[in-house]
Design an enzyme around this catalytic site. Structure first.
Site, PDB file in Angstrom:
ATOM      1  CG  ASP A  47      -1.782   1.344   1.199  1.00 32.24           C
ATOM      2  OD1 ASP A  47      -2.747   1.089   0.835  1.00 32.24           O
ATOM      3  OD2 ASP A  47      -1.204   2.303   1.857  1.00 32.24           O
ATOM      4  CE1 TYR A  52       0.797   8.060   2.413  1.00 33.07           C
ATOM      5  CE2 TYR A  52       1.336   5.671   1.824  1.00 33.07           C
ATOM      6  CZ  TYR A  52       0.357   6.803   2.505  1.00 33.07           C
ATOM      7  OH  TYR A  52      -0.586   6.238   3.054  1.00 33.07           O
ATOM      8  CG  HIS A 110      -4.506   9.870   0.429  1.00 30.21           C
ATOM      9  ND1 HIS A 110      -3.339   9.976   0.272  1.00 30.21           N
ATOM     10  CD2 HIS A 110      -4.784   9.491   1.783  1.00 30.21           C
ATOM     11  CE1 HIS A 110      -2.684   9.369   1.228  1.00 30.21           C
ATOM     12  NE2 HIS A 110      -3.487   9.232   2.166  1.00 30.21           N
TER      13      HIS A 110
END
Length: 275
Positions: A47, A52, A110
């Site tokens: 994931d 990120y 998200h």
């Protein structure tokens, strides 16, 4: 060590491992090694997320793993700045390029980012990606019941997954009940509350009783609740340890003891205010 990871079946028939490996806050130059260690340990679900900044590291580890693509389950997420129909489609292409893949297995919005009021248009782009066979399943992350209701009422596709902050200190009972009623899989991020609850007496007593670590007890709790869980670590020993949670079972009394730790404790942002 038993590493036979069970799977759950999503609402569109796609199978997803119940235990995966998360890479939140892992720098890109460290991600390759961490994901490689996870894949060697036996994880098959990874994931990540655009925000990120480590999709390339995930892609490098997958490319060098020698594992067949169909044996892996890869999730990434669309960041808030890319919400909206056309922006979401472009962002998906960018994520695929960084990952070095031709599809991801699960693509998530998200955050709802309610002040932007763009998640419905974003979801229509996700539905197109699904209809075109470019993703195997689509879902959301950090959506509250009101966000989910609006999405479901205004589209033809119920999210396959809602990935939310979930741990014994924040058990999200109302949201999990909504998921169960609508066929949405519950996936837990920050499943160990960043370690904040691992010293709780209820946890340590159970750990001692089973000869397990507190982290293994909490991960086992998630699995027995039916949650999908994605612990994160960059330490190979702990990566393996987090996978070794299938050789024991918590009793009803032990589950009750952990249920008593719920205190509405967030380690991350509030989905109603993050935009």
């Amino acid at each position: 060590m038993s590493t036979d990871i069970p799977s759950i079946t999503l609402n569109n028939g796609v199978s997803m491992p119940q235990l995966g490996f998360g890479v939140f806050q892992v720098p890109d130059d460290e991600t390759d090694a961490a994901v490689t260690a996870a894949l060697r340990a036996g994880y098959r679900s990874i994931d990540t997320a655009a925000v990120y900044g480590n999709e390339r590291g995930v892609g490098r580890a997958i490319a060098s793993s020698g594992i067949a693509r169909e044996d892996l389950f890869v999730t990434t997420k669309l960041w808030n700045a890319d919400q909206g129909h056309d922006a979401a489609l472009a962002a998906y292409d960018a994520s695929l390029e960084k990952l070095g893949l031709d599809h991801v297995d699960l693509y998530l919005i998200h955050w709802p980012a309610p002040a932007k009021d763009a998640y419905l248009d974003t979801w229509r782009a996700f539905e197109k990606l699904l209809a075109d066979g470019r993703v195997r399943a689509i879902g959301v992350s950090n959506f509250q019941p009101a966000h989910l209701e609006r999405l479901i009422d205004n589209s033809g596709t119920v999210p396959a997954v809602n990935q939310i902050e979930l741990h014994p200190g924040l058990q999200q009972r109302e949201l999990r009940a909504f998921h169960a009623a609508h066929g949405i899989a519950t996936e837990a991020w920050s499943p160990l509350a960043q370690g904040a609850l691992l010293g709780e007496e209820a946890v340590t007593r159970i750990a001692e009783r089973h000869g397990r670590t507190p982290a293994q007890v909490v991960l086992r709790w998630h699995l027995q609740l039916g949650n999908v869980v994605i612990p994160k670590s960059v330490t190979p020993g702990r990566i393996r340890q987090n996978l070794d949670v299938f050789g024991f079972e918590l009793s009803p009394a032990e589950l009750d003891a952990l249920a008593a730790l719920d205190r509405g404790m967030r380690t991350g942002p509030d989905p109603d205010t993050l935009n």
